[in-house]
Write a protein that holds these residues in place. Structure first.
Motif, PDB file in Angstrom:
ATOM      1  N   TYR A   1       0.837  -1.200   0.000  1.00 55.68           N
ATOM      2  CA  TYR A   1       0.000   0.000   0.000  1.00 55.68           C
ATOM      3  C   TYR A   1       0.868   1.245   0.000  1.00 55.68           C
ATOM      4  O   TYR A   1       1.914   1.280   0.659  1.00 55.68           O
ATOM      5  CB  TYR A   1      -0.840  -0.052   1.281  1.00 55.68           C
TER       6      TYR A   1
ATOM      7  N   TYR B   1       9.310  -2.134  -4.778  1.00 47.76           N
ATOM      8  CA  TYR B   1       8.239  -3.152  -4.681  1.00 47.76           C
ATOM      9  C   TYR B   1       8.591  -4.353  -5.564  1.00 47.76           C
ATOM     10  O   TYR B   1       8.465  -5.500  -5.142  1.00 47.76           O
ATOM     11  CB  TYR B   1       6.877  -2.605  -5.134  1.00 47.76           C
TER      12      TYR B   1
ATOM     13  N   LEU C   1      -0.452  -3.389  -5.772  1.00 46.94           N
ATOM     14  CA  LEU C   1      -0.301  -2.104  -5.070  1.00 46.94           C
ATOM     15  C   LEU C   1      -1.653  -1.419  -4.942  1.00 46.94           C
ATOM     16  O   LEU C   1      -2.346  -1.204  -5.939  1.00 46.94           O
ATOM     17  CB  LEU C   1       0.660  -1.168  -5.828  1.00 46.94           C
TER      18      LEU C   1
ATOM     19  N   TYR D   1      -3.106   2.155  -4.075  1.00 48.69           N
ATOM     20  CA  TYR D   1      -2.525   3.493  -4.096  1.00 48.69           C
ATOM     21  C   TYR D   1      -3.609   4.491  -3.693  1.00 48.69           C
ATOM     22  O   TYR D   1      -4.546   4.754  -4.449  1.00 48.69           O
ATOM     23  CB  TYR D   1      -2.000   3.753  -5.508  1.00 48.69           C
TER      24      TYR D   1
ATOM     25  N   TYR E   1      -2.621  -3.118 -10.135  1.00 44.77           N
ATOM     26  CA  TYR E   1      -2.648  -1.706  -9.737  1.00 44.77           C
ATOM     27  C   TYR E   1      -4.074  -1.336  -9.316  1.00 44.77           C
ATOM     28  O   TYR E   1      -4.991  -1.311 -10.134  1.00 44.77           O
ATOM     29  CB  TYR E   1      -2.178  -0.861 -10.917  1.00 44.77           C
TER      30      TYR E   1
END
Ligand code: GLA
Length: 401
Positions: free
Chosen positions: A115, A140, A148, A150, A195
């Motif tokens: 995160y 990462y 991830l 975001y 993502y």
């Protein structure tokens, strides 16, 4: 005439070359069905640590959740430490060795998520990625991160409000650019990293998210473990169905199944509807102390199969009558899933309910399967159906007529 017919073809060929050379096949394969896994935030929040993540990974395997499709083990906010003089971000004392943790999760046949925020700080006031996007993305990838999330948060006051205080459109462009920047940084690593955008649905993210490489985007603010929160978020998903599909999903937030004040019927309804919505199924409960009835919900293969249907068509609400909502979803092979949900708090407020098959485009009696009882069910037009308060009838019709 000749020129105009040749040019588009040449442009198409060029576009095909650009697409195939710039996107590795592995990256294209991310999130072809909605991601499934676990995330630390809803139950552990700031208490997540290395030990807890390892325990979650162990439990995903031991409980059969892995076999049911849960693959991502996602660390949410509060893992971040400080940056050193080279700008490299270090983990805090709760996560002594992130690479070793990633290796551990991978050794279980699972994937690991992390995160960050496009702002200087995360929502819990830890270090964000502003000005370090490429460096963080590379880190990462070096750790072996697969996902991830975001999260916008401090980017709003620190960048949007500061740089464009009175210009909403300019603020939105700044936000868009920040998400694009990390999307490109992730892609540049060459590692397929799912993502996931978290900016609460601002500026109709479902319209522009996919073009930035997003595989999922939050459509609303944060969920809480109670009926009103879950049901409000559910109702806000109507109208977004055309934006979901293989590789890119609407995200009505992580599951609260097994958390807070949700009773067994509410847990079942929450899980059913997130499956119908083709939403990411990220469990958010305390896995080592999961009750058997919660495990039974999270691992119901019939319901998960709806979520993971390869057509990737999100459900839509066909009609509501009193406090009962009727949703439907098209499935591969011409099948259909129907959900009849009693949102009334009084068991008798909608008793009994008469399902109108015509409104669902169905003609006469239908043979289906009740996905929670795993038994065959015959649906006839306007038949009385008993659904307890906050409960759901979820049916799969293999050959709708
Ligand atoms: C925001 C997000 C949550 C969670 C927290 C962490 O509120 O929407 O899902 O990630 O931040 O601080």
């Amino acid at each position: 005439m000749r020129i105009t017919s040749v040019l588009p073809l040449a442009a198409l060929a060029l576009a095909a070359v650009i697409t195939t050379t710039s996107t590795p096949a592995s990256a294209q394969a991310v999130a072809q069905t909605p991601p499934m896994g676990w995330n630390s935030w809803n139950y552990f929040a700031g208490k997540v640590d290395d030990k807890g993540v390892r325990a979650a990974a162990d439990q995903i395997v031991a409980t059969g959740m892995k076999d049911a499709g849960y693959i991502y083990v996602n660390i949410d906010d509060t893992w971040e430490g400080k940056r050193d003089e080279t700008g490299l971000l270090h983990t805090n004392e709760k996560f002594p060795d992130m690479k070793a943790l990633a290796d551990y999760v991978h050794s279980k046949g699972l994937k690991i998520g992390i995160y960050s925020s496009p702002g200087p700080k995360t929502c819990a006031n830890y270090e964000g990625s502003l000005g370090h996007e490429e460096q963080d993305a590379k880190m990462y990838a070096d750790w072996g991160i697969d996902y991830l999330k975001y999260d916008l948060c401090s980017f709003i006051p620190a960048v949007m409000m500061k740089q464009a205080p009175n210009d909403k459109a300019a603020q939105m462009r700044l936000m868009h650019d920040a998400y694009e920047k990390m999307g490109k940084a992730l892609k540049a690593t060459g590692r397929p990293i799912l993502y996931s955008l978290c900016q609460y649905g601002w500026d109709s993210v479902w319209e522009w998210g996919p073009a930035l490489g997003a595989n999922a985007w939050r459509t609303t603010g944060d969920i809480a473990p109670n009926w009103d929160s879950m049901y409000t978020i559910l109702s806000q998903q109507e109208g977004l169905q055309s934006y979901a599909g293989p590789g890119h999903w609407n995200d009505p937030d992580m599951l609260e199944v097994g958390n807070g004040k949700l009773n067994i019927r509410e847990n079942r309804t929450h899980f059913s509807m997130w499956a119908m919505l083709a939403a990411p199924l990220l469990a958010g409960n305390d896995l080592p102390n999961m009750k058997p009835e919660v495990k039974a919900i999270l691992t119901n293969k019939n319901v998960i199969a709806i979520n993971q249907d390869t057509l990737g068509k999100q459900a839509h609400r066909v009609y509501s009558e009193g406090e009962v909502d009727v949703w439907e979803r098209d499935l591969s092979g011409g099948a259909k899933a129907i959900a009849v949900l009693n949102a009334g708090s009084d068991r008798y407020s909608t008793h009994p309910f008469h399902l109108d098959l015509g409104k669902l485009g169905l003609h006469g009696a239908q043979s289906g399967k009740n996905l929670w009882t795993d038994k065959d069910i015959q649906l006839t037009d306007h038949m009385p159906i008993e659904i307890a308060s906050h409960d759901i009838l979820l049916v799969r019709i293999a050959s709708p007529k």
